[in-house]
Design a protein around this motif. Structure first.
Motif, PDB file in Angstrom:
ATOM      1  N   ILE A 126     -11.346  59.547 -11.668  1.00 53.83           N
ATOM      2  CA  ILE A 126     -12.431  60.170 -11.022  1.00 53.83           C
ATOM      3  C   ILE A 126     -13.663  60.151 -11.452  1.00 53.83           C
ATOM      4  CG2 ILE A 126     -12.905  62.591 -10.315  1.00 53.83           C
ATOM      5  CD1 ILE A 126      -9.830  63.032 -10.248  1.00 53.83           C
ATOM      6  N   GLU A 127     -13.809  60.395 -12.941  1.00 54.14           N
ATOM      7  CA  GLU A 127     -15.188  60.380 -13.473  1.00 54.14           C
ATOM      8  C   GLU A 127     -15.915  59.034 -13.179  1.00 54.14           C
ATOM      9  OE1 GLU A 127     -16.913  61.524 -17.957  1.00 54.14           O
ATOM     10  OE2 GLU A 127     -14.980  60.784 -17.657  1.00 54.14           O
ATOM     11  N   LYS A 128     -14.969  58.186 -13.312  1.00 55.18           N
ATOM     12  CA  LYS A 128     -15.828  56.560 -13.044  1.00 55.18           C
ATOM     13  C   LYS A 128     -15.830  56.107 -11.731  1.00 55.18           C
ATOM     14  CE  LYS A 128     -16.189  55.840 -17.623  1.00 55.18           C
ATOM     15  NZ  LYS A 128     -17.440  56.176 -18.271  1.00 55.18           N
ATOM     16  N   GLN A 129     -15.568  57.146 -10.850  1.00 54.30           N
ATOM     17  CA  GLN A 129     -15.870  56.942  -9.492  1.00 54.30           C
ATOM     18  C   GLN A 129     -14.697  55.765  -8.645  1.00 54.30           C
ATOM     19  OE1 GLN A 129     -19.898  55.992  -8.452  1.00 54.30           O
ATOM     20  NE2 GLN A 129     -20.446  58.094  -9.711  1.00 54.30           N
ATOM     21  N   MET A 130     -13.520  56.140  -9.496  1.00 49.70           N
ATOM     22  CA  MET A 130     -12.357  55.303  -8.964  1.00 49.70           C
ATOM     23  C   MET A 130     -12.395  53.709  -9.053  1.00 49.70           C
ATOM     24  SD  MET A 130     -11.286  57.568  -5.556  1.00 49.70           S
ATOM     25  CE  MET A 130     -12.742  57.468  -4.663  1.00 49.70           C
ATOM     26  N   PRO A 131     -12.736  53.387 -10.155  1.00 52.26           N
ATOM     27  CA  PRO A 131     -13.195  51.741 -10.250  1.00 52.26           C
ATOM     28  C   PRO A 131     -11.962  50.960  -9.919  1.00 52.26           C
ATOM     29  CG  PRO A 131     -12.536  52.819 -12.344  1.00 52.26           C
ATOM     30  CD  PRO A 131     -12.602  53.823 -11.486  1.00 52.26           C
ATOM     31  N   TYR A 132     -10.718  51.268  -9.926  1.00 55.21           N
ATOM     32  CA  TYR A 132      -9.568  50.463  -9.271  1.00 55.21           C
ATOM     33  C   TYR A 132      -8.859  51.087  -8.233  1.00 55.21           C
ATOM     34  CZ  TYR A 132     -10.194  48.873 -14.234  1.00 55.21           C
ATOM     35  OH  TYR A 132     -10.596  48.585 -15.388  1.00 55.21           O
ATOM     36  N   GLU A 133      -8.556  50.255  -7.241  1.00 61.76           N
ATOM     37  CA  GLU A 133      -7.942  50.712  -5.957  1.00 61.76           C
ATOM     38  C   GLU A 133      -6.690  51.674  -6.348  1.00 61.76           C
ATOM     39  OE1 GLU A 133      -7.610  48.038  -2.754  1.00 61.76           O
ATOM     40  OE2 GLU A 133      -9.513  47.217  -3.162  1.00 61.76           O
ATOM     41  N   GLU A 134      -6.156  52.390  -5.381  1.00 59.45           N
ATOM     42  CA  GLU A 134      -5.030  53.399  -5.953  1.00 59.45           C
ATOM     43  C   GLU A 134      -3.820  52.536  -6.381  1.00 59.45           C
ATOM     44  OE1 GLU A 134      -4.586  55.152  -1.949  1.00 59.45           O
ATOM     45  OE2 GLU A 134      -6.658  56.005  -1.936  1.00 59.45           O
ATOM     46  N   ARG A 135      -3.644  51.509  -5.565  1.00 56.82           N
ATOM     47  CA  ARG A 135      -2.242  50.702  -5.861  1.00 56.82           C
ATOM     48  C   ARG A 135      -2.516  50.202  -7.287  1.00 56.82           C
ATOM     49  NH1 ARG A 135       1.803  49.396  -3.135  1.00 56.82           N
ATOM     50  NH2 ARG A 135       2.956  47.444  -3.720  1.00 56.82           N
ATOM     51  N   ASP A 136      -3.578  49.642  -7.673  1.00 62.53           N
ATOM     52  CA  ASP A 136      -3.577  48.837  -8.806  1.00 62.53           C
ATOM     53  C   ASP A 136      -3.994  49.994  -9.924  1.00 62.53           C
ATOM     54  OD1 ASP A 136      -4.429  47.066 -10.691  1.00 62.53           O
ATOM     55  OD2 ASP A 136      -6.869  47.383 -10.713  1.00 62.53           O
ATOM     56  N   ILE A 137      -4.465  50.893  -9.881  1.00 67.19           N
ATOM     57  CA  ILE A 137      -4.337  51.990 -11.037  1.00 67.19           C
ATOM     58  C   ILE A 137      -2.941  52.480 -11.246  1.00 67.19           C
ATOM     59  CG2 ILE A 137      -5.177  54.051  -9.522  1.00 67.19           C
ATOM     60  CD1 ILE A 137      -6.315  53.258 -13.370  1.00 67.19           C
ATOM     61  N   ALA A 138      -2.156  52.829  -9.900  1.00 66.39           N
ATOM     62  CA  ALA A 138      -0.943  53.038 -10.160  1.00 66.39           C
ATOM     63  C   ALA A 138       0.111  52.284 -10.954  1.00 66.39           C
ATOM     64  CB  ALA A 138      -0.445  53.617  -8.465  1.00 66.39           C
ATOM     65  N   ALA A 139      -0.150  50.807 -10.402  1.00 67.74           N
ATOM     66  CA  ALA A 139       0.507  49.984 -10.934  1.00 67.74           C
ATOM     67  C   ALA A 139       0.216  49.939 -12.675  1.00 67.74           C
ATOM     68  CB  ALA A 139       0.327  48.470 -10.531  1.00 67.74           C
ATOM     69  N   GLN A 140      -0.987  49.897 -12.921  1.00 68.44           N
ATOM     70  CA  GLN A 140      -1.359  49.764 -14.484  1.00 68.44           C
ATOM     71  C   GLN A 140      -0.553  51.195 -15.201  1.00 68.44           C
ATOM     72  OE1 GLN A 140      -5.307  49.042 -15.683  1.00 68.44           O
ATOM     73  NE2 GLN A 140      -5.791  48.568 -13.483  1.00 68.44           N
ATOM     74  N   LEU A 141      -0.786  52.116 -14.680  1.00 69.49           N
ATOM     75  CA  LEU A 141      -0.172  53.314 -15.212  1.00 69.49           C
ATOM     76  C   LEU A 141       1.453  53.214 -15.412  1.00 69.49           C
ATOM     77  CD1 LEU A 141      -2.002  56.455 -14.372  1.00 69.49           C
ATOM     78  CD2 LEU A 141      -1.652  55.584 -16.478  1.00 69.49           C
ATOM     79  N   MET A 142       1.976  52.901 -14.350  1.00 70.73           N
ATOM     80  CA  MET A 142       3.359  52.782 -14.312  1.00 70.73           C
ATOM     81  C   MET A 142       3.850  51.659 -15.327  1.00 70.73           C
ATOM     82  SD  MET A 142       5.839  52.645 -11.095  1.00 70.73           S
ATOM     83  CE  MET A 142       7.451  52.020 -11.336  1.00 70.73           C
ATOM     84  N   ASN A 143       3.220  50.402 -15.383  1.00 72.22           N
ATOM     85  CA  ASN A 143       3.502  49.407 -16.416  1.00 72.22           C
ATOM     86  C   ASN A 143       3.399  50.199 -17.722  1.00 72.22           C
ATOM     87  OD1 ASN A 143       4.318  47.462 -14.502  1.00 72.22           O
ATOM     88  ND2 ASN A 143       2.140  46.705 -14.330  1.00 72.22           N
ATOM     89  N   LEU A 144       2.236  50.704 -17.996  1.00 69.41           N
ATOM     90  CA  LEU A 144       2.238  51.308 -19.353  1.00 69.41           C
ATOM     91  C   LEU A 144       3.294  52.240 -19.676  1.00 69.41           C
ATOM     92  CD1 LEU A 144      -1.881  51.898 -19.489  1.00 69.41           C
ATOM     93  CD2 LEU A 144      -0.508  50.526 -21.181  1.00 69.41           C
ATOM     94  N   SER A 145       3.638  53.119 -18.730  1.00 73.95           N
ATOM     95  CA  SER A 145       4.590  54.083 -18.950  1.00 73.95           C
ATOM     96  C   SER A 145       5.836  53.363 -19.120  1.00 73.95           C
ATOM     97  CB  SER A 145       4.859  54.839 -17.768  1.00 73.95           C
ATOM     98  OG  SER A 145       3.511  55.865 -17.511  1.00 73.95           O
ATOM     99  N   ILE A 146       6.321  52.251 -18.507  1.00 71.27           N
ATOM    100  CA  ILE A 146       7.527  51.685 -18.841  1.00 71.27           C
ATOM    101  C   ILE A 146       7.489  50.699 -19.908  1.00 71.27           C
ATOM    102  CG2 ILE A 146       9.266  50.261 -17.654  1.00 71.27           C
ATOM    103  CD1 ILE A 146       8.448  51.630 -14.956  1.00 71.27           C
ATOM    104  N   LEU A 147       6.571  49.828 -19.961  1.00 71.87           N
ATOM    105  CA  LEU A 147       6.573  48.690 -20.832  1.00 71.87           C
ATOM    106  C   LEU A 147       5.667  48.954 -22.172  1.00 71.87           C
ATOM    107  CD1 LEU A 147       6.280  45.901 -18.110  1.00 71.87           C
ATOM    108  CD2 LEU A 147       8.177  46.751 -19.400  1.00 71.87           C
ATOM    109  N   GLY A 148       4.825  49.820 -21.981  1.00 70.17           N
ATOM    110  CA  GLY A 148       3.825  50.039 -23.059  1.00 70.17           C
ATOM    111  C   GLY A 148       2.654  49.046 -22.923  1.00 70.17           C
TER     112      GLY A 148
END
Length: 156
Positions: A121-143
């Motif tokens: 939010i602070e960075k004015q959503m630099p990644y699209e919703e699907r992209d940031i969701a994928a990044q966080l999910m991958n971090l959560s599952i794979l590190g």
């Protein structure tokens, strides 16, 4: 005129916003059927989390970045806690197959997700919703690593 004071109005508004967030990320058994958590694609409910926030960007910016309202931040943490707990229970119900105790893994993931949401939010959503969701999910599952770093000075 319908509220005792400004705080009562704010409390009700935050409650409604949190309920909208909870509704956005709630999943049914059917949502997880056949979903491949290792494919690298974000779960639809993860995308919905970011879509909800994106749709209400100005509100979240005002209440989490410009002036962090503790009630909203703690309420979001509760929603994310339930979201993560439910997701982990579905993805891996066997505690012996987790790399940490479930309560620690859930706390780790929920705190990380909330802080990344605030950063996004602070960075004015630099990644699209699907992209940031994928990044966080991958971090959560794979590190953070695609391949584990070499372990130097490892005892033989």
């Amino acid at each position: 005129m319908h509220y005792e004071d400004k705080q009562a109005l704010l409390d009700e508004y935050i409650g409604e916003l949190l309920q909208e967030l909870r509704d956005a990320v709630s999943t049914s058994e059917a949502d997880g059927e056949g979903f491949d958590y290792l494919r690298g694609e974000p779960h639809p409910s993860f995308v919905k989390l970011f879509h909800h926030i994106s749709d209400r960007y100005s509100v979240y910016y005002a209440m989490l970045v410009r002036n962090r309202v503790p009630q909203l931040a703690s309420g979001m943490l509760n929603v994310i806690h339930d979201f993560v707990s439910d997701g982990m229970a579905f993805a891996q119900p066997d505690d012996s197959l987790l790399t940490a105790r479930r309560e620690v893994a859930v706390k780790y993931a929920e705190a990380a997700i909330l802080e990344v949401v605030i950063w996004w939010i602070e960075k004015q959503m630099p990644y699209e919703e699907r992209d940031i969701a994928a990044q966080l999910m991958n971090l959560s599952i794979l590190g953070p690593y695609k391949v584990l770093p070499e372990q130097k000075d490892r005892p033989t």
